[in-house]
Design a protein around this motif. Sequence first.
Motif, PDB file in Angstrom:
ATOM      1  N   THR A  60      20.501  -2.810 -45.381  1.00 13.92           N
ATOM      2  CA  THR A  60      19.881  -4.068 -45.817  1.00 13.92           C
ATOM      3  C   THR A  60      20.423  -4.493 -47.177  1.00 13.92           C
ATOM      4  N   LEU A  61      20.546  -3.519 -48.091  1.00  9.97           N
ATOM      5  CA  LEU A  61      21.108  -3.832 -49.407  1.00  9.97           C
ATOM      6  C   LEU A  61      22.544  -4.329 -49.274  1.00  9.97           C
ATOM      7  N   TYR A  62      23.314  -3.698 -48.404  1.00  9.26           N
ATOM      8  CA  TYR A  62      24.690  -4.141 -48.166  1.00  9.26           C
ATOM      9  C   TYR A  62      24.716  -5.597 -47.700  1.00  9.26           C
ATOM     10  N   ASP A  63      23.867  -5.901 -46.715  1.00 11.71           N
ATOM     11  CA  ASP A  63      23.820  -7.276 -46.189  1.00 11.71           C
ATOM     12  C   ASP A  63      23.413  -8.276 -47.271  1.00 11.71           C
ATOM     13  N   ASN A  64      22.418  -7.910 -48.084  1.00  9.60           N
ATOM     14  CA  ASN A  64      21.978  -8.817 -49.147  1.00  9.60           C
ATOM     15  C   ASN A  64      23.069  -9.024 -50.193  1.00  9.60           C
ATOM     16  N   LEU A  65      23.792  -7.970 -50.526  1.00 12.81           N
ATOM     17  CA  LEU A  65      24.897  -8.116 -51.470  1.00 12.81           C
ATOM     18  C   LEU A  65      25.978  -9.016 -50.889  1.00 12.81           C
ATOM     19  N   TRP A  66      26.261  -8.864 -49.612  1.00 10.21           N
ATOM     20  CA  TRP A  66      27.283  -9.678 -48.960  1.00 10.21           C
ATOM     21  C   TRP A  66      26.876 -11.151 -48.959  1.00 10.21           C
ATOM     22  N   ASP A  67      25.602 -11.411 -48.674  1.00 10.14           N
ATOM     23  CA  ASP A  67      25.135 -12.799 -48.550  1.00 10.14           C
ATOM     24  C   ASP A  67      24.891 -13.465 -49.895  1.00 10.14           C
ATOM     25  N   LYS A  68      24.358 -12.739 -50.876  1.00 13.28           N
ATOM     26  CA  LYS A  68      23.866 -13.385 -52.086  1.00 13.28           C
ATOM     27  C   LYS A  68      24.682 -13.104 -53.346  1.00 13.28           C
ATOM     28  N   VAL A  71      28.180 -15.175 -53.841  1.00 10.52           N
ATOM     29  CA  VAL A  71      28.114 -16.639 -53.922  1.00 10.52           C
ATOM     30  C   VAL A  71      28.751 -17.167 -55.203  1.00 10.52           C
ATOM     31  N   ALA A  72      28.610 -16.484 -56.297  1.00 13.49           N
ATOM     32  CA  ALA A  72      29.091 -16.980 -57.594  1.00 13.49           C
ATOM     33  C   ALA A  72      30.598 -16.836 -57.766  1.00 13.49           C
ATOM     34  N   ILE A  73      31.244 -16.006 -56.975  1.00 14.62           N
ATOM     35  CA  ILE A  73      32.665 -15.735 -57.199  1.00 14.62           C
ATOM     36  C   ILE A  73      33.542 -16.981 -56.991  1.00 14.62           C
ATOM     37  N   PRO A  74      33.432 -17.703 -55.865  1.00 18.75           N
ATOM     38  CA  PRO A  74      34.311 -18.878 -55.696  1.00 18.75           C
ATOM     39  C   PRO A  74      34.088 -19.963 -56.759  1.00 18.75           C
ATOM     40  N   SER A  75      32.831 -20.224 -57.101  1.00 16.68           N
ATOM     41  CA  SER A  75      32.572 -21.269 -58.104  1.00 16.68           C
ATOM     42  C   SER A  75      33.038 -20.814 -59.498  1.00 16.68           C
ATOM     43  N   SER A  76      32.884 -19.534 -59.797  1.00 15.94           N
ATOM     44  CA  SER A  76      33.360 -19.017 -61.089  1.00 15.94           C
ATOM     45  C   SER A  76      34.882 -19.092 -61.168  1.00 15.94           C
ATOM     46  N   ASP A  77      35.561 -18.743 -60.083  1.00 16.22           N
ATOM     47  CA  ASP A  77      37.023 -18.822 -60.055  1.00 16.22           C
ATOM     48  C   ASP A  77      37.496 -20.263 -60.211  1.00 16.22           C
ATOM     49  N   LEU A 105      31.146  -5.335 -57.365  1.00 15.08           N
ATOM     50  CA  LEU A 105      30.390  -5.673 -56.150  1.00 15.08           C
ATOM     51  C   LEU A 105      30.972  -4.941 -54.942  1.00 15.08           C
ATOM     52  N   LYS A 106      32.282  -4.930 -54.823  1.00 15.13           N
ATOM     53  CA  LYS A 106      32.912  -4.212 -53.713  1.00 15.13           C
ATOM     54  C   LYS A 106      32.619  -2.719 -53.787  1.00 15.13           C
ATOM     55  N   SER A 107      32.631  -2.173 -54.990  1.00 20.32           N
ATOM     56  CA  SER A 107      32.332  -0.752 -55.172  1.00 20.32           C
ATOM     57  C   SER A 107      30.897  -0.440 -54.744  1.00 20.32           C
ATOM     58  N   LEU A 108      29.969  -1.287 -55.144  1.00 26.90           N
ATOM     59  CA  LEU A 108      28.570  -1.097 -54.774  1.00 26.90           C
ATOM     60  C   LEU A 108      28.367  -1.263 -53.270  1.00 26.90           C
ATOM     61  N   MET A 109      29.022  -2.242 -52.682  1.00 27.41           N
ATOM     62  CA  MET A 109      28.909  -2.452 -51.232  1.00 27.41           C
ATOM     63  C   MET A 109      29.512  -1.270 -50.463  1.00 27.41           C
ATOM     64  N   ASP A 110      30.634  -0.739 -50.955  1.00 24.74           N
ATOM     65  CA  ASP A 110      31.219   0.450 -50.327  1.00 24.74           C
ATOM     66  C   ASP A 110      30.257   1.632 -50.380  1.00 24.74           C
ATOM     67  N   ALA A 111      29.582   1.807 -51.523  1.00 25.76           N
ATOM     68  CA  ALA A 111      28.625   2.908 -51.661  1.00 25.76           C
ATOM     69  C   ALA A 111      27.460   2.738 -50.689  1.00 25.76           C
ATOM     70  N   CYS A 112      26.966   1.505 -50.551  1.00 26.16           N
ATOM     71  CA  CYS A 112      25.874   1.243 -49.600  1.00 26.16           C
ATOM     72  C   CYS A 112      26.317   1.530 -48.167  1.00 26.16           C
TER      73      CYS A 112
END
Length: 167
Positions: A60-68, A71-77, A105-112
């Motif tokens: 669930t944490l993985y899914d929430n990280l993926w979805d939410k 979001v800021a990465i494309p607009s920040s770039d 974020l990728k590191s945290l998602m990999d851990a999840c």
Amino acid sequence: MAWDEWEQLKADAADRQSTRMQLNQLDPGDGGGSASLPGQTGDLKVRNGDLAKIGSQAHTLYDNLWDKARVAIPSSDKAAGDLSGQGFALGSGLKHVSNRWDEQLKSLMDACAHISNHMQVTKKVHAGDEHYIQRQMSSIDALDAGFDERAGAPGEKNPAYDPPKKK
């Protein structure tokens, strides 16, 4: 070899072993954690339901990280590119923050994902271990049952095979 002789040899061997044993350990003192007896702290028990809950929460944490969190990465770039294009040094700083956010974020998602997958594998492995142990214990019980029909006291000769002599 007589039974008493055998028992004496076993006792001698046990005495020799116990006098050689030495534990290399510091006294825990006031601040150290002393080892507790299993009866005082309880046995470690993990049920498949517990592992499933941990794995589910990680998923669930993985899914929430993926979805939410992405979001800021494309607009920040995009903002970093616009700022850099206008000659602001803040653009490169924002791009650096965006890149670091993406890496973390990728590191945290990999851990999840790793935790979730590990819980699934652990459930399967422990279920297999439980079945194996149950099979082994049941075969030992069956073997022990065959030896429980003793006709004499332990260490004594069985009167069925060595009947007392009549005088």
